[in-house]
Design a protein around this motif. Structure first.
Motif, PDB file in Angstrom:
ATOM      1  N   ALA A  51     -14.835 -20.721  34.320  1.00  0.00           N
ATOM      2  CA  ALA A  51     -15.275 -19.438  33.761  1.00  0.00           C
ATOM      3  C   ALA A  51     -14.103 -18.630  33.207  1.00  0.00           C
ATOM      4  O   ALA A  51     -14.272 -17.491  32.772  1.00  0.00           O
ATOM      5  CB  ALA A  51     -16.008 -18.630  34.829  1.00  0.00           C
ATOM      6  N   GLY A  52     -12.915 -19.231  33.260  1.00  0.00           N
ATOM      7  CA  GLY A  52     -11.735 -18.567  32.716  1.00  0.00           C
ATOM      8  C   GLY A  52     -11.001 -17.677  33.695  1.00  0.00           C
ATOM      9  O   GLY A  52     -10.161 -16.866  33.290  1.00  0.00           O
ATOM     10  N   LEU A  53     -11.310 -17.823  34.975  1.00  0.00           N
ATOM     11  CA  LEU A  53     -10.671 -16.991  35.993  1.00  0.00           C
ATOM     12  C   LEU A  53      -9.500 -17.725  36.638  1.00  0.00           C
ATOM     13  O   LEU A  53      -9.517 -18.951  36.749  1.00  0.00           O
ATOM     14  CB  LEU A  53     -11.699 -16.611  37.062  1.00  0.00           C
ATOM     15  CG  LEU A  53     -12.836 -15.704  36.570  1.00  0.00           C
ATOM     16  CD1 LEU A  53     -13.968 -15.676  37.583  1.00  0.00           C
ATOM     17  CD2 LEU A  53     -12.315 -14.291  36.320  1.00  0.00           C
ATOM     18  N   PRO A  54      -8.485 -16.989  37.097  1.00  0.00           N
ATOM     19  CA  PRO A  54      -7.336 -17.631  37.737  1.00  0.00           C
ATOM     20  C   PRO A  54      -7.696 -18.168  39.113  1.00  0.00           C
ATOM     21  O   PRO A  54      -8.672 -17.734  39.730  1.00  0.00           O
ATOM     22  CB  PRO A  54      -6.315 -16.494  37.844  1.00  0.00           C
ATOM     23  CG  PRO A  54      -7.141 -15.251  37.869  1.00  0.00           C
ATOM     24  CD  PRO A  54      -8.334 -15.533  37.000  1.00  0.00           C
ATOM     25  N   LYS A  55      -6.919 -19.141  39.598  1.00  0.00           N
ATOM     26  CA  LYS A  55      -7.178 -19.695  40.922  1.00  0.00           C
ATOM     27  C   LYS A  55      -5.869 -19.934  41.661  1.00  0.00           C
ATOM     28  O   LYS A  55      -4.783 -19.693  41.135  1.00  0.00           O
ATOM     29  CB  LYS A  55      -8.000 -20.983  40.827  1.00  0.00           C
ATOM     30  CG  LYS A  55      -7.313 -22.117  40.099  1.00  0.00           C
ATOM     31  CD  LYS A  55      -8.214 -23.347  40.102  1.00  0.00           C
ATOM     32  CE  LYS A  55      -7.472 -24.564  39.575  1.00  0.00           C
ATOM     33  NZ  LYS A  55      -8.264 -25.798  39.704  1.00  0.00           N
ATOM     34  N   MET A  56      -6.020 -20.395  42.907  1.00  0.00           N
ATOM     35  CA  MET A  56      -4.883 -20.682  43.782  1.00  0.00           C
ATOM     36  C   MET A  56      -3.936 -19.477  43.841  1.00  0.00           C
ATOM     37  O   MET A  56      -4.377 -18.369  44.067  1.00  0.00           O
ATOM     38  CB  MET A  56      -4.169 -21.960  43.342  1.00  0.00           C
ATOM     39  CG  MET A  56      -5.089 -23.174  43.283  1.00  0.00           C
ATOM     40  SD  MET A  56      -5.750 -23.647  44.901  1.00  0.00           S
ATOM     41  CE  MET A  56      -4.548 -24.846  45.399  1.00  0.00           C
ATOM     42  N   GLN A  57      -2.632 -19.717  43.626  1.00  0.00           N
ATOM     43  CA  GLN A  57      -1.667 -18.621  43.796  1.00  0.00           C
ATOM     44  C   GLN A  57      -1.768 -17.556  42.704  1.00  0.00           C
ATOM     45  O   GLN A  57      -1.063 -16.548  42.748  1.00  0.00           O
ATOM     46  CB  GLN A  57      -0.238 -19.162  43.874  1.00  0.00           C
ATOM     47  CG  GLN A  57       0.203 -20.030  42.711  1.00  0.00           C
ATOM     48  CD  GLN A  57       0.046 -21.511  43.010  1.00  0.00           C
ATOM     49  OE1 GLN A  57      -0.977 -21.949  43.527  1.00  0.00           O
ATOM     50  NE2 GLN A  57       1.074 -22.279  42.689  1.00  0.00           N
ATOM     51  N   HIS A  59      -4.752 -16.014  42.039  1.00  0.00           N
ATOM     52  CA  HIS A  59      -5.968 -15.236  42.298  1.00  0.00           C
ATOM     53  C   HIS A  59      -5.748 -13.739  42.100  1.00  0.00           C
ATOM     54  O   HIS A  59      -4.675 -13.203  42.372  1.00  0.00           O
ATOM     55  CB  HIS A  59      -6.456 -15.467  43.734  1.00  0.00           C
ATOM     56  CG  HIS A  59      -7.449 -16.590  43.837  1.00  0.00           C
ATOM     57  ND1 HIS A  59      -8.608 -16.640  43.097  1.00  0.00           N
ATOM     58  CD2 HIS A  59      -7.442 -17.698  44.607  1.00  0.00           C
ATOM     59  CE1 HIS A  59      -9.268 -17.741  43.399  1.00  0.00           C
ATOM     60  NE2 HIS A  59      -8.577 -18.411  44.304  1.00  0.00           N
ATOM     61  N   THR A  60      -6.806 -13.097  41.629  1.00  0.00           N
ATOM     62  CA  THR A  60      -6.795 -11.654  41.400  1.00  0.00           C
ATOM     63  C   THR A  60      -8.008 -11.044  42.097  1.00  0.00           C
ATOM     64  O   THR A  60      -8.852 -11.763  42.643  1.00  0.00           O
ATOM     65  CB  THR A  60      -6.901 -11.347  39.894  1.00  0.00           C
ATOM     66  OG1 THR A  60      -8.150 -11.876  39.401  1.00  0.00           O
ATOM     67  CG2 THR A  60      -5.736 -11.951  39.119  1.00  0.00           C
ATOM     68  N   VAL A  61      -8.110  -9.715  42.039  1.00  0.00           N
ATOM     69  CA  VAL A  61      -9.289  -9.029  42.571  1.00  0.00           C
ATOM     70  C   VAL A  61     -10.540  -9.557  41.879  1.00  0.00           C
ATOM     71  O   VAL A  61     -11.551  -9.867  42.524  1.00  0.00           O
ATOM     72  CB  VAL A  61      -9.174  -7.503  42.367  1.00  0.00           C
ATOM     73  CG1 VAL A  61     -10.510  -6.809  42.647  1.00  0.00           C
ATOM     74  CG2 VAL A  61      -8.077  -6.922  43.259  1.00  0.00           C
ATOM     75  N   ARG A  62     -10.459  -9.713  40.576  1.00  0.00           N
ATOM     76  CA  ARG A  62     -11.624 -10.141  39.798  1.00  0.00           C
ATOM     77  C   ARG A  62     -12.080 -11.556  40.170  1.00  0.00           C
ATOM     78  O   ARG A  62     -13.270 -11.810  40.363  1.00  0.00           O
ATOM     79  CB  ARG A  62     -11.263 -10.077  38.311  1.00  0.00           C
ATOM     80  CG  ARG A  62     -12.430 -10.244  37.373  1.00  0.00           C
ATOM     81  CD  ARG A  62     -11.958  -9.933  35.963  1.00  0.00           C
ATOM     82  NE  ARG A  62     -12.846 -10.531  34.971  1.00  0.00           N
ATOM     83  CZ  ARG A  62     -12.473 -10.820  33.746  1.00  0.00           C
ATOM     84  NH1 ARG A  62     -11.248 -10.574  33.359  1.00  0.00           N
ATOM     85  NH2 ARG A  62     -13.327 -11.334  32.891  1.00  0.00           N
ATOM     86  N   SER A  63     -11.139 -12.487  40.269  1.00  0.00           N
ATOM     87  CA  SER A  63     -11.522 -13.863  40.600  1.00  0.00           C
ATOM     88  C   SER A  63     -12.047 -13.952  42.027  1.00  0.00           C
ATOM     89  O   SER A  63     -12.977 -14.714  42.319  1.00  0.00           O
ATOM     90  CB  SER A  63     -10.336 -14.823  40.412  1.00  0.00           C
ATOM     91  OG  SER A  63      -9.273 -14.520  41.283  1.00  0.00           O
TER      92      SER A  63
END
Length: 199
Positions: A51-57, A59-63
């Motif tokens: 979905a275009g969201l960051p992962k692993m290290q 990560h953000t509030v949104r993800s």
């Protein structure tokens, strides 16, 4: 268990490559062998990335919010489809642990109100779990080398998972890499489900 009854929910959390998915697959196989209808959620990290969201290290509030919310939707859908047991690959607090670990890894401080909001969202799911398993990192166990895992981040997630569980006094069962520990977790899950089936 009647069709109108709520399904049993068995959730697992823990850092990556500690046997979460394998454990749930074993539980699923045993339960299906006893004739129970089972649904298993999962793949949240991959789906977030798709979905275009960051992962692993990264990560953000949104993800983190996306993963918790999508996990809730997945559980709800599984229950609506009539599953007697829902196996949840990554309990809601798992996302919090990854978020906190990512913040530490990047030497950032999460906004206090945002962290509290995410934690409150994850906490709404705790009463729904009939069993919660937490895997324990064993760095002596080889991992799939096709994954580009950062060992430090993996340790940070493990530490955050168990700190969250301890600080919030969340009832759970630890599962180590020891085959006896794994087998016992499967037995506990199956017995719990069969007990409920007889009620």
């Amino acid at each position: 268990m009647t069709s109108s009854a709520q399904p049993l929910r068995i959730a697992v959390l823990g850092t990556h490559s500690t046997g979460k998915t394998t454990l749930l697959k074993r539980i699923e196989m045993e339960l299906r062998g006893h004739g129970l209808t089972v649904a298993r959620t999962g793949q949240l990290g991959k789906r977030a990335a798709a979905a275009g969201l960051p992962k692993m290290q990264h990560h953000t509030v949104r993800s983190t919010e996306w993963i918790i919310a999508q996990g809730i939707v997945d559980e709800t859908n599984a229950a609506a489809q009539g599953a007697e047991v829902v196996l949840i690959d990554r309990a809601a607090h798992d996302a919090i642990a990854y978020f906190e670990a990512a913040m530490v890894f990047r030497a950032e401080t999460p906004p206090r109100l945002e962290r509290e909001r995410l934690l409150a969202l994850a906490s709404t799911q705790l009463p729904k779990y009939d069993l919660l398993f937490a895997t324990v990192l064993d760095e002596s166990v080889p991992i799939d080398t096709s994954h580009d895992y950062d060992a430090h981040f993996r340790r940070l997630v493990n530490e955050r998972v168990h700190r969250l569980l301890a600080n919030d006094v969340i009832p759970h069962r630890r599962v180590t890499s020891d085959p006896d520990s794994q087998a016992h977790a499967v037995e506990v899950a199956v017995q719990r489900c069969l007990k409920e089936e007889l009620v």
